[in-house]
Scaffold this active site. Sequence first.
Site, PDB file in Angstrom:
ATOM      1  N   CYS A 117      60.172  40.045  47.119  1.00  0.00           N
ATOM      2  CA  CYS A 117      61.162  39.084  47.630  1.00  0.00           C
ATOM      3  C   CYS A 117      61.964  38.418  46.518  1.00  0.00           C
ATOM      4  O   CYS A 117      62.978  37.778  46.787  1.00  0.00           O
ATOM      5  CB  CYS A 117      60.482  38.027  48.492  1.00  0.00           C
ATOM      6  SG  CYS A 117      59.630  38.739  49.892  1.00  0.00           S
ATOM      7  N   HIS A 260      64.775  31.549  48.842  1.00  0.00           N
ATOM      8  CA  HIS A 260      64.262  32.664  49.636  1.00  0.00           C
ATOM      9  C   HIS A 260      63.750  32.095  50.961  1.00  0.00           C
ATOM     10  O   HIS A 260      63.116  31.035  50.998  1.00  0.00           O
ATOM     11  CB  HIS A 260      63.126  33.356  48.876  1.00  0.00           C
ATOM     12  CG  HIS A 260      62.436  34.398  49.680  1.00  0.00           C
ATOM     13  ND1 HIS A 260      63.114  35.350  50.399  1.00  0.00           N
ATOM     14  CD2 HIS A 260      61.111  34.631  49.892  1.00  0.00           C
ATOM     15  CE1 HIS A 260      62.244  36.124  51.021  1.00  0.00           C
ATOM     16  NE2 HIS A 260      61.023  35.705  50.732  1.00  0.00           N
ATOM     17  N   ASN A 290      62.173  36.383  57.468  1.00  0.00           N
ATOM     18  CA  ASN A 290      62.106  36.759  56.058  1.00  0.00           C
ATOM     19  C   ASN A 290      62.648  38.186  55.894  1.00  0.00           C
ATOM     20  O   ASN A 290      62.048  39.135  56.391  1.00  0.00           O
ATOM     21  CB  ASN A 290      60.643  36.670  55.607  1.00  0.00           C
ATOM     22  CG  ASN A 290      60.431  37.099  54.158  1.00  0.00           C
ATOM     23  OD1 ASN A 290      61.335  37.615  53.509  1.00  0.00           O
ATOM     24  ND2 ASN A 290      59.227  36.885  53.659  1.00  0.00           N
TER      25      ASN A 290
HETATM   26  N1  ACO Z   1      50.548  33.300  66.646  1.00  0.00           N
HETATM   27  C1  ACO Z   1      49.557  32.479  66.995  1.00  0.00           C
HETATM   28  N2  ACO Z   1      48.515  32.198  66.182  1.00  0.00           N
HETATM   29  C2  ACO Z   1      48.509  32.773  64.977  1.00  0.00           C
HETATM   30  C3  ACO Z   1      49.538  33.634  64.535  1.00  0.00           C
HETATM   31  C4  ACO Z   1      50.571  33.898  65.435  1.00  0.00           C
HETATM   32  N3  ACO Z   1      51.623  34.690  65.125  1.00  0.00           N
HETATM   33  N4  ACO Z   1      49.248  34.038  63.288  1.00  0.00           N
HETATM   34  C5  ACO Z   1      48.091  33.451  62.930  1.00  0.00           C
HETATM   35  N5  ACO Z   1      47.639  32.694  63.956  1.00  0.00           N
HETATM   36  C6  ACO Z   1      46.442  31.878  64.002  1.00  0.00           C
HETATM   37  C7  ACO Z   1      45.378  32.310  63.027  1.00  0.00           C
HETATM   38  O1  ACO Z   1      44.619  33.355  63.549  1.00  0.00           O
HETATM   39  C8  ACO Z   1      44.596  31.036  62.821  1.00  0.00           C
HETATM   40  O2  ACO Z   1      43.729  30.888  63.915  1.00  0.00           O
HETATM   41  P1  ACO Z   1      42.238  30.293  63.670  1.00  0.00           P
HETATM   42  O3  ACO Z   1      42.451  28.907  63.163  1.00  0.00           O
HETATM   43  O4  ACO Z   1      41.630  30.356  65.031  1.00  0.00           O
HETATM   44  O5  ACO Z   1      41.618  31.192  62.658  1.00  0.00           O
HETATM   45  C9  ACO Z   1      45.651  29.941  62.951  1.00  0.00           C
HETATM   46  O6  ACO Z   1      46.761  30.554  63.616  1.00  0.00           O
HETATM   47  C10 ACO Z   1      46.110  29.386  61.634  1.00  0.00           C
HETATM   48  O7  ACO Z   1      46.393  30.461  60.749  1.00  0.00           O
HETATM   49  P2  ACO Z   1      46.873  30.213  59.302  1.00  0.00           P
HETATM   50  O8  ACO Z   1      47.047  31.538  58.614  1.00  0.00           O
HETATM   51  O9  ACO Z   1      46.018  29.194  58.626  1.00  0.00           O
HETATM   52  O10 ACO Z   1      48.327  29.576  59.587  1.00  0.00           O
HETATM   53  P3  ACO Z   1      49.335  28.955  58.565  1.00  0.00           P
HETATM   54  O11 ACO Z   1      49.720  27.641  59.031  1.00  0.00           O
HETATM   55  O12 ACO Z   1      48.850  29.129  57.158  1.00  0.00           O
HETATM   56  O13 ACO Z   1      50.608  29.915  58.733  1.00  0.00           O
HETATM   57  C11 ACO Z   1      51.735  31.723  57.688  1.00  0.00           C
HETATM   58  C12 ACO Z   1      50.513  31.304  58.453  1.00  0.00           C
HETATM   59  C13 ACO Z   1      52.968  31.434  58.546  1.00  0.00           C
HETATM   60  C14 ACO Z   1      51.655  33.224  57.430  1.00  0.00           C
HETATM   61  C15 ACO Z   1      51.818  30.932  56.358  1.00  0.00           C
HETATM   62  O14 ACO Z   1      50.599  31.007  55.685  1.00  0.00           O
HETATM   63  C16 ACO Z   1      52.908  31.447  55.458  1.00  0.00           C
HETATM   64  O15 ACO Z   1      54.088  31.342  55.745  1.00  0.00           O
HETATM   65  N6  ACO Z   1      52.525  31.971  54.285  1.00  0.00           N
HETATM   66  C17 ACO Z   1      53.499  32.492  53.339  1.00  0.00           C
HETATM   67  C18 ACO Z   1      53.987  33.805  53.811  1.00  0.00           C
HETATM   68  C19 ACO Z   1      55.030  34.335  52.875  1.00  0.00           C
HETATM   69  O16 ACO Z   1      55.844  33.624  52.350  1.00  0.00           O
HETATM   70  N7  ACO Z   1      55.023  35.635  52.687  1.00  0.00           N
HETATM   71  C20 ACO Z   1      55.985  36.253  51.832  1.00  0.00           C
HETATM   72  C21 ACO Z   1      56.098  37.599  52.350  1.00  0.00           C
HETATM   73  S1  ACO Z   1      57.280  38.435  51.430  1.00  0.00           S
HETATM   74  C22 ACO Z   1      57.047  40.061  51.753  1.00  0.00           C
HETATM   75  O17 ACO Z   1      56.110  40.428  52.289  1.00  0.00           O
HETATM   76  C23 ACO Z   1      58.100  41.034  51.368  1.00  0.00           C
END
Ligand code: ACO
Length: 333
Positions: A117, A260, A290
């Site tokens: 990214c 980003h 994203n």
């Molecule tokens: N819908 C509903 N519930 C969900 C979903 C969903 N889509 N996804 C996860 N959950 C649940 C989980 O299972 C978890 O449940 P549990 O508490 O029963 O275990 C709960 O929601 C919380 O999950 P977390 O992972 O702790 O949620 P968080 O608030 O951290 O958000 C996220 C997750 C959005 C992925 C966040 O961590 C994030 O944005 N991280 C950065 C991601 C990023 O920037 N990636 C770059 C990618 S670049 C590339 O790949 C090219």
Amino acid sequence: MAAVLTTTRLLGVGSYVPDKVLSNFDLERMVDTTDAWIVERTGIRERRIAPESMATSDLATRAAEGALEFAGRSASEVDLIIVATVTPDMMFPSTACLVQRKLGASSAAAFDVNAACTGFVYAVATASAFLSTGSYRLALVIGADTLSRITDWTDRATCVLFGDGAGAVVIESSSVNAPPGEILGSYLAADGTGWEVLMQPAGGSQMPASRETVDARLHSIKMNGNQVYKFAVRAMGNAVKECLSRCGLTCDDLDLLIPHQANMRIIEAAAQRLGVPESKVVVNIDRYGNMSSASIPVALDEAVRAGRLESGDIGVMVAFGGGLTWGATAFRW
Ligand code: ACO
């Protein structure tokens, strides 16, 4: 021998996103998720998905055409094409070569950059360095990704995050000292010890494609969301400060932050750390999710066309991504 030119400037911007919209409500029918969860945790409401007939080079070519038109330049004048992508059309040749052919930019050298990214920021810094030597005069820098092709549509933790798109800039070398669009400097960083946090495990030389890798869905994005989140807020803040300081500037000089677009909460937390008000931050994650390398150039294009940059404004593009990588580029509009 060509004179050594030390200044480079942004001449044009362009972007392209596919027409097909995939909303959070559509995703509710595909995986166990809700619009409310996605909006609250990420800020994303919808994303664009490329049709089967389009590959990354097609998105990239459309964005490049827009940037060339904005700059008032033709493809034949371009002598360097750099495409930042993690979803190339194929392993080789580079997507940049395919874009060169599609544009008819036959005088251009062409290669890809992969910094996940952070790719677009890396590519702008690379092009700027090439142009500064005086050996190249006009570069097309494109950030393009078709993440829908490497998304596991059964994994709710990742599939709600990504979308497809492309953005491009035309950069010119210039002997004038303070031209409009001047690129002031960049800061690039990497920490390979964090490689496992965000990756596409299979399909390369370490784990070639096989029936087993396909069955195990190892050709799609694997991510430790929480670890990426923590790293991202810190990295974005540090990159902006370091980049500005290398240009003799501080956050007080900043007029527009183009971050980003990975998660609205990451953008807000980074801006808060930097003391940058919401009004100075470009956000389009709600509409596109994203788009990896494409996020920043699409946001920049929209900001420019919306008149959010005035002559002399200081802008900073900042990104983080797999690698791990992070970085920022400052410019004076
Ligand atoms: N819908 C509903 N519930 C969900 C979903 C969903 N889509 N996804 C996860 N959950 C649940 C989980 O299972 C978890 O449940 P549990 O508490 O029963 O275990 C709960 O929601 C919380 O999950 P977390 O992972 O702790 O949620 P968080 O608030 O951290 O958000 C996220 C997750 C959005 C992925 C966040 O961590 C994030 O944005 N991280 C950065 C991601 C990023 O920037 N990636 C770059 C990618 S670049 C590339 O790949 C090219």
